[in-house]
Design a protein around this motif. Structure first.
Motif, short mmCIF file in Angstrom:
data_model
loop_
_atom_site.label_atom_id
_atom_site.label_comp_id
_atom_site.label_asym_id
_atom_site.label_seq_id
_atom_site.Cartn_x
_atom_site.Cartn_y
_atom_site.Cartn_z
N GLY A 82 -14.39 13.12 14.37
CA GLY A 82 -13.53 12.01 14.78
C GLY A 82 -13.89 10.72 14.05
O GLY A 82 -13.00 9.97 13.61
N ILE A 83 -15.17 10.45 13.89
CA ILE A 83 -15.61 9.25 13.17
C ILE A 83 -15.19 9.34 11.71
O ILE A 83 -14.72 8.35 11.12
N ALA A 84 -15.32 10.52 11.10
CA ALA A 84 -14.92 10.69 9.70
C ALA A 84 -13.42 10.45 9.53
O ALA A 84 -13.01 9.75 8.59
N VAL A 85 -12.60 10.98 10.43
CA VAL A 85 -11.16 10.77 10.34
C VAL A 85 -10.81 9.30 10.56
O VAL A 85 -9.98 8.72 9.84
N LEU A 86 -11.45 8.68 11.53
CA LEU A 86 -11.21 7.26 11.80
C LEU A 86 -11.57 6.40 10.59
O LEU A 86 -10.81 5.51 10.20
N LEU A 87 -12.72 6.67 9.99
CA LEU A 87 -13.12 5.92 8.79
C LEU A 87 -12.14 6.14 7.65
O LEU A 87 -11.84 5.22 6.89
N TYR A 88 -11.64 7.37 7.52
CA TYR A 88 -10.69 7.66 6.45
C TYR A 88 -9.43 6.81 6.59
O TYR A 88 -8.99 6.18 5.63
N PHE A 89 -8.87 6.76 7.80
CA PHE A 89 -7.63 6.01 7.98
C PHE A 89 -7.85 4.49 7.93
O PHE A 89 -6.97 3.75 7.50
N ILE A 90 -9.02 4.03 8.34
CA ILE A 90 -9.29 2.58 8.30
C ILE A 90 -9.54 2.12 6.87
O ILE A 90 -9.06 1.06 6.44
N LEU A 91 -10.30 2.90 6.09
CA LEU A 91 -10.73 2.46 4.76
C LEU A 91 -9.83 2.95 3.62
O LEU A 91 -10.08 2.63 2.46
N ARG A 92 -8.81 3.74 3.89
CA ARG A 92 -7.96 4.32 2.85
C ARG A 92 -7.31 3.27 1.95
O ARG A 92 -7.26 3.43 0.74
N TYR A 110 -8.47 0.49 0.98
CA TYR A 110 -9.43 -0.33 0.24
C TYR A 110 -10.22 0.44 -0.82
O TYR A 110 -10.77 -0.18 -1.74
N PHE A 111 -10.34 1.76 -0.71
CA PHE A 111 -11.19 2.53 -1.62
C PHE A 111 -10.43 3.71 -2.20
O PHE A 111 -9.43 4.16 -1.65
N GLY A 112 -11.00 4.26 -3.29
CA GLY A 112 -10.45 5.47 -3.89
C GLY A 112 -10.88 6.69 -3.09
O GLY A 112 -11.70 6.62 -2.18
N VAL A 113 -10.35 7.86 -3.47
CA VAL A 113 -10.59 9.08 -2.71
C VAL A 113 -12.07 9.49 -2.74
O VAL A 113 -12.63 9.87 -1.71
N GLU A 114 -12.70 9.41 -3.89
CA GLU A 114 -14.10 9.85 -3.99
C GLU A 114 -15.02 8.95 -3.18
O GLU A 114 -15.86 9.43 -2.40
N THR A 115 -14.87 7.65 -3.33
CA THR A 115 -15.69 6.71 -2.57
C THR A 115 -15.43 6.85 -1.08
O THR A 115 -16.35 6.84 -0.26
N LEU A 116 -14.17 7.03 -0.73
CA LEU A 116 -13.79 7.18 0.67
C LEU A 116 -14.38 8.43 1.28
O LEU A 116 -14.86 8.41 2.43
N SER A 117 -14.42 9.51 0.53
CA SER A 117 -15.00 10.76 1.06
C SER A 117 -16.50 10.59 1.32
O SER A 117 -17.01 11.07 2.34
N TRP A 118 -17.19 9.90 0.42
CA TRP A 118 -18.62 9.66 0.65
C TRP A 118 -18.86 8.76 1.85
O TRP A 118 -19.80 8.95 2.61
N MET A 119 -18.01 7.78 2.05
CA MET A 119 -18.16 6.89 3.21
C MET A 119 -17.91 7.66 4.51
O MET A 119 -18.59 7.42 5.51
N CYS A 120 -16.95 8.58 4.50
CA CYS A 120 -16.69 9.39 5.69
C CYS A 120 -17.88 10.29 5.99
O CYS A 120 -18.28 10.44 7.15
#
Length: 131
Positions: free
Chosen positions: A33-43, A45-55
């Motif tokens: 749930g946290i990973a999905v929430l971070l994905y939708f919040i940060l999408r 602002y960041f690219g896919v690779e950076t976003l996946s690492w942040m999730c």
């Protein structure tokens, strides 16, 4: 059909979902749930690779909390024990050896001095009463 039996009964954990215990399953769902929430919040602002690492980094603490067992303690109990030992308890321990024999001898000498003073006072009081 083979049934696994633990040697130590306290190590038994009942698997509920997908071979996970209830605690592990809840923390796994929370991590997802946290990973999905971070994905939708940060999408935006960041690219896919950076976003996946942040999730992954955002979900990692929750996943660790669900699966960590250290010396028979869950993660929460371990964190509480660590805070008590490292933060709340004093760091420096002062070890002062007690020489009980020396203290006993000092007490005996003090008692002898007190008795001799009391005897002197009694003698002086007797002389003053007679005289």
């Amino acid at each position: 059909m083979e049934v696994k039996i633990n040697r130590e009964i306290r190590q038994y954990t009942e698997s509920i979902f997908f071979g996970l215990s209830m605690r592990q399953f809840i923390f796994s769902c929370l991590a997802c749930g946290i990973a999905v929430l971070l994905y939708f919040i940060l999408r935006p602002y960041f690219g896919v690779e950076t976003l996946s690492w942040m999730c992954i980094l955002g979900a990692l603490p929750f996943a660790i909390l669900g699966f960590l067992n250290y010396n028979g303690m869950t993660a929460e109990k371990f964190i509480v024990a660590w805070v008590k030992s490292e933060i709340l308890s004093p760091k420096r321990l002062m070890l002062k050896p007690d020489n009980l024999y020396d203290e006993m001898l000092k007490n005996i000498e003090n008692n002898k001095k007190l008795k001799s003073k009391n005897k002197r006072k009694r003698k002086i009081n007797k002389k003053n009463k007679k005289g």
